[in-house]
Design a protein around this motif. Structure first.
Motif, PDB file in Angstrom:
ATOM      1  N   PHE A 325       0.814  -1.209   0.000  1.00 34.92           N
ATOM      2  CA  PHE A 325       0.000   0.000   0.000  1.00 34.92           C
ATOM      3  C   PHE A 325       0.851   1.265   0.000  1.00 34.92           C
ATOM      4  N   SER A 326       2.103   1.165  -0.399  1.00 36.45           N
ATOM      5  CA  SER A 326       2.993   2.324  -0.374  1.00 36.45           C
ATOM      6  C   SER A 326       2.691   3.273  -1.530  1.00 36.45           C
ATOM      7  N   GLY A 327       2.897   4.584  -1.247  1.00 44.07           N
ATOM      8  CA  GLY A 327       2.757   5.585  -2.289  1.00 44.07           C
ATOM      9  C   GLY A 327       4.115   6.147  -2.666  1.00 44.07           C
ATOM     10  N   GLU A 328       4.115   7.350  -3.215  1.00 43.78           N
ATOM     11  CA  GLU A 328       5.368   7.960  -3.669  1.00 43.78           C
ATOM     12  C   GLU A 328       5.716   9.233  -2.900  1.00 43.78           C
ATOM     13  N   ASN A 329       4.850   9.625  -1.961  1.00 42.43           N
ATOM     14  CA  ASN A 329       5.110  10.851  -1.188  1.00 42.43           C
ATOM     15  C   ASN A 329       6.297  10.617  -0.266  1.00 42.43           C
ATOM     16  N   THR A 331       7.890  12.985   1.552  1.00 41.34           N
ATOM     17  CA  THR A 331       8.045  14.084   2.508  1.00 41.34           C
ATOM     18  C   THR A 331       8.184  13.532   3.918  1.00 41.34           C
ATOM     19  N   ASP A 332       9.303  13.846   4.567  1.00 38.34           N
ATOM     20  CA  ASP A 332       9.574  13.254   5.877  1.00 38.34           C
ATOM     21  C   ASP A 332       9.316  14.233   7.034  1.00 38.34           C
ATOM     22  N   ASP A 333       8.734  15.398   6.719  1.00 39.17           N
ATOM     23  CA  ASP A 333       8.468  16.407   7.744  1.00 39.17           C
ATOM     24  C   ASP A 333       7.060  16.197   8.296  1.00 39.17           C
ATOM     25  N   ILE A 334       6.902  15.132   9.116  1.00 38.71           N
ATOM     26  CA  ILE A 334       5.587  14.758   9.627  1.00 38.71           C
ATOM     27  C   ILE A 334       5.433  15.214  11.078  1.00 38.71           C
ATOM     28  N   LYS A 335       4.284  15.831  11.365  1.00 33.53           N
ATOM     29  CA  LYS A 335       4.021  16.306  12.729  1.00 33.53           C
ATOM     30  C   LYS A 335       3.357  15.225  13.585  1.00 33.53           C
ATOM     31  N   GLY A 336       2.510  14.394  12.961  1.00 32.76           N
ATOM     32  CA  GLY A 336       1.874  13.300  13.693  1.00 32.76           C
ATOM     33  C   GLY A 336       0.417  13.522  14.018  1.00 32.76           C
ATOM     34  N   ILE A 337      -0.305  14.281  13.171  1.00 33.26           N
ATOM     35  CA  ILE A 337      -1.752  14.474  13.357  1.00 33.26           C
ATOM     36  C   ILE A 337      -2.471  13.308  12.675  1.00 33.26           C
ATOM     37  N   VAL A 338      -3.136  12.476  13.464  1.00 30.33           N
ATOM     38  CA  VAL A 338      -3.780  11.252  12.961  1.00 30.33           C
ATOM     39  C   VAL A 338      -5.285  11.470  12.880  1.00 30.33           C
ATOM     40  N   GLU A 339      -5.869  11.078  11.723  1.00 26.51           N
ATOM     41  CA  GLU A 339      -7.310  11.269  11.561  1.00 26.51           C
ATOM     42  C   GLU A 339      -7.942  10.080  10.827  1.00 26.51           C
ATOM     43  N   PHE A 340      -9.044   9.577  11.390  1.00 23.36           N
ATOM     44  CA  PHE A 340      -9.872   8.544  10.754  1.00 23.36           C
ATOM     45  C   PHE A 340     -11.156   9.224  10.290  1.00 23.36           C
ATOM     46  N   SER A 405       5.526   7.104   1.042  1.00 23.67           N
ATOM     47  CA  SER A 405       6.441   6.025   0.613  1.00 23.67           C
ATOM     48  C   SER A 405       6.689   5.070   1.778  1.00 23.67           C
ATOM     49  N   LYS A 406       7.151   3.898   1.433  1.00 23.13           N
ATOM     50  CA  LYS A 406       7.426   2.877   2.458  1.00 23.13           C
ATOM     51  C   LYS A 406       8.458   3.371   3.467  1.00 23.13           C
ATOM     52  N   ARG A 407       9.499   4.032   2.974  1.00 21.93           N
ATOM     53  CA  ARG A 407      10.573   4.517   3.860  1.00 21.93           C
ATOM     54  C   ARG A 407      10.045   5.547   4.846  1.00 21.93           C
ATOM     55  N   VAL A 408       9.314   6.539   4.341  1.00 22.09           N
ATOM     56  CA  VAL A 408       8.808   7.618   5.195  1.00 22.09           C
ATOM     57  C   VAL A 408       7.834   7.070   6.238  1.00 22.09           C
ATOM     58  N   TYR A 409       6.949   6.180   5.799  1.00 23.30           N
ATOM     59  CA  TYR A 409       5.931   5.686   6.736  1.00 23.30           C
ATOM     60  C   TYR A 409       6.553   4.823   7.832  1.00 23.30           C
ATOM     61  N   LEU A 487      14.276   4.521  19.149  1.00 25.61           N
ATOM     62  CA  LEU A 487      15.420   4.764  18.262  1.00 25.61           C
ATOM     63  C   LEU A 487      14.997   5.032  16.820  1.00 25.61           C
ATOM     64  N   SER A 488      13.778   4.632  16.487  1.00 24.19           N
ATOM     65  CA  SER A 488      13.299   4.831  15.114  1.00 24.19           C
ATOM     66  C   SER A 488      12.989   6.292  14.818  1.00 24.19           C
ATOM     67  N   ASN A 489      12.898   7.129  15.891  1.00 20.62           N
ATOM     68  CA  ASN A 489      12.548   8.553  15.742  1.00 20.62           C
ATOM     69  C   ASN A 489      11.191   8.743  15.090  1.00 20.62           C
ATOM     70  N   ALA A 490      10.312   7.765  15.274  1.00 19.63           N
ATOM     71  CA  ALA A 490       8.968   7.868  14.712  1.00 19.63           C
ATOM     72  C   ALA A 490       8.174   8.959  15.424  1.00 19.63           C
ATOM     73  N   GLU A 491       7.283   9.629  14.682  1.00 19.89           N
ATOM     74  CA  GLU A 491       6.438  10.672  15.264  1.00 19.89           C
ATOM     75  C   GLU A 491       5.203  10.077  15.935  1.00 19.89           C
ATOM     76  N   VAL A 492       4.698   8.968  15.376  1.00 20.50           N
ATOM     77  CA  VAL A 492       3.477   8.341  15.893  1.00 20.50           C
ATOM     78  C   VAL A 492       3.848   6.996  16.524  1.00 20.50           C
ATOM     79  N   LEU A 493       3.582   6.876  17.829  1.00 24.24           N
ATOM     80  CA  LEU A 493       3.888   5.643  18.558  1.00 24.24           C
ATOM     81  C   LEU A 493       2.586   4.935  18.909  1.00 24.24           C
TER      82      LEU A 493
END
Length: 581
Positions: A325-329, A331-340, A405-409, A487-493
């Motif tokens: 389900f990966s896309g091509e975006n 952009t790695d500047d993610i703040k972490g606002i999650v919405e369903f 993208s897979k890397r960014v996500y 250590l992954s520096n993920a924005e959303v845990l």
């Protein structure tokens, strides 16, 4: 009779990336070394003939020819072996890589259909067998031609003997292949029994502590004994047909040899054959016995390896795999606002999530609570892009999660599960998979409160963790997994009910840790612990796949009966039996 085996060869080339040129090279080199070998009896008969007639010059030339043919035979055999070794290695590595890539894509449904025992045996034993398959294919083709060549050579000296040998070959192969076919039926059952036994053994090893605690050892032993009994039963049947096969072969071989010797003796008495022709035919008959055995062995090996090929294809051809389900975006500047937004998920028309909508701001802690089967973990699986909603959309920072993208996500959304996976290697190497900087590792371990424990160990960060980290407590294992997640520096845990494996002392410090993490992360957690619900900025209550209420702990305690019941629930841990739910 032979059509079945040529279909085996066809399926082999369809299922593996073996270059057909390698088979051609192997067959050609085999024809050369076997062809040179076939000429040796002719040289031997000529030596005898020229010695008998007193022509020693030609006899010496025949001896020299014999030596030269044998040298060519050994060189061609060595070339054949080198081609086989190269192909074996290439085919083995290729199959291992393809299976690994497949396993990285499959979903949970795969693990319900493919047991661990079957998977391990396929990856280890079956891949080796299929990697080796080019050799019996080459042997099958070349020995088949050799048998025909021997029949033709003998027919040139005596047509009736040639036809008799051809009849013998037909009866020999017909009888032998029939027994081999039945043997293979039980060979497949033996493999299935071995898979079942291995799987039960793996499960027993993984849950040994619980098995001992609940006094289940005798029942497990009984189940293992039953598996062994089935294995032995089918193995005996397999051996029965192996013995029948061997007996049939020996019976035909010995009595045909006796018949041939009698006919040759009569021919020698009546002057039909000379001594050199008698030696040549006896030599070729001995070769024929060897070729027929090699042909039968190659055919039997091919049949067994086709069974292994089918088991490998069961993995490689598995269809119900998770899509990419990966896309091509990027952009790695993610703040972490999650919405369903109006998300529903109904696999196989069975609704698991129903019209769910909510929004989580950056640097917030949100708890998702509800009874078992409410759809909480499914929400996490959707957020992890393991599945795609049947309806609705999931966004991070206003962008569909499927556009990233897979890397960014992977860098920005990560999860800590109830039962984290730890490799059988040092603590540091487990953390190296995410970040090799030891200073970052120490900082992450300090943040989750596991650093002091690690440095107290004799080997510190170089302490080897046993498989599944059984040499440390469940809580310590979970904290190491949490440090790895940081250590992954993920924005959303995402925390999926992690307190299940934490001891009471560690659970008490978790609210403080979450508040510290909140400064740099957006946190969503599934939990049963009231103390974690209390430290949440917002709580979503789920029931039957829907969000039925939302608010703070204080608000929900006043307004929602289901939430009140979840908080009022007293597990046996509250009665002092266990330290966790």
């Amino acid at each position: 009779m032979l059509r079945e085996y040529f279909l085996f060869i066809q399926n082999y080339f369809k299922s593996t990336y073996t270059n057909k040129k390698h088979l051609i090279y192997m067959v050609l080199s085999a024809f050369f070394y076997k062809g040179f070998y076939l000429l040796l009896p002719i040289c031997a008969s000529l030596i005898i003939k020229y010695i008998a007639t007193g022509d020693f010059t030609l006899a010496y030339f025949s001896v020299f020819g014999y030596a030269l043919l044998y040298l060519f035979y050994k060189v061609a055999e060595w070339i054949n072996y080198e081609i086989y070794t190269y192909n074996m290695e290439k085919c083995y590595v290729d199959l291992q890589n393809r299976i690994l890539n497949k396993l990285l894509l499959v979903n949970e449904d795969f693990h319900h259909k493919m047991t661990k025992g079957n998977l391990v045996n396929t990856i280890t034993r079956d891949v080796v067998k299929v990697g080796d398959m080019l050799d019996p294919i080459s042997e099958f083709l070349t020995t088949f031609v050799q048998v025909l060549v021997v029949v033709v050579i003998v027919s040139c000296y005596n047509l009736y003997l040639g036809l008799l040998i051809l009849l013998y070959c037909f009866v020999y192969l017909r009888s032998s292949m029939r027994s081999d076919k039945f043997k293979n039926v039980y060979h497949q059952k033996v493999l299935k029994d071995d898979d079942a036994y291995s799987n039960l053994l793996f499960q027993t090893a993984s849950g040994l502590q619980e098995i001992k605690s609940f006094n289940m050892l005798d029942k497990i032993k009984s189940k293992l004994k039953n598996r062994q009994h089935l294995y032995s039963k089918h193995y005996k049947q397999k051996r029965k047909y192996e013995v029948l096969l061997e007996n049939d072969v020996n019976f035909l071989t010995v009595y045909f040899r006796i018949l041939l010797y009698m006919l040759l003796l009569l021919g020698l008495i009546h002057g039909t054959f000379t001594i050199d022709v008698l030696v040549l035919i006896i030599s070729y008959h001995e070769y024929l016995e060897e070729y027929l055995y090699d042909f039968l062995y190659a055919a039997s090996t091919m049949r067994e390896e086709v069974t292994s090929l089918k088991r490998i294809n069961r993995i490689l051809n598995y269809k119900h795999e998770t899509e990419d389900f990966s896309g091509e975006n990027d952009t790695d500047d993610i703040k972490g606002i999650v919405e369903f937004k109006n998300v529903s998920f109904a696999p196989k028309n069975h609704k698991v999530v129903r019209n769910v909508s909510f929004k989580v701001g950056e640097n917030k802690i949100v708890s998702i609570v509800g009874p078992s089967g409410a759809g909480k973990t499914t929400l996490f699986n959707l957020l992890l892009r393991l599945y795609k909603p049947t309806k609705g959309s999931i966004l991070i920072d206003g962008v569909s999660i499927y556009d990233y993208s897979k890397r960014v996500y992977a860098n920005n959304v990560t999860v800590a599960n109830q039962k984290p996976f730890i490799f059988n290697m040092s603590i540091r190497k487990n953390l190296d998979f995410v970040d090799k900087d030891i200073s970052h590792q120490i900082e992450a371990c300090k943040k989750v409160g596991i650093h002091d424990f690690i440095v107290s160990l004799p080997n510190g960060y170089h302490t080897i963790l046993r498989e599944n980290a059984t040499n440390i407590s469940g809580g310590q294992k979970q904290l190491i997994a949490m440090a790895r997640m940081l250590l992954s520096n993920a924005e959303v845990l995402l925390f999926d009910d992690i307190t299940t494996s934490l001891d009471s002392q560690t659970t008490k410090i978790l609210p403080k840790l979450l508040k510290e993490l909140k400064a740099d992360h957006t946190i969503l957690m599934i939990t049963k612990k009231p103390e974690l619900m209390k430290c949440s900025d917002k709580i979503f209550v789920m029931d039957q796949g829907k969000i039925v209420a939302s608010g703070t702990h204080q608000e929900l305690m006043k307004t929602n009966a289901l939430y009140q019941n979840l908080n009022a629930y007293r597990s046996v841990s509250r009665m002092g039996v266990f330290d966790h739910d």
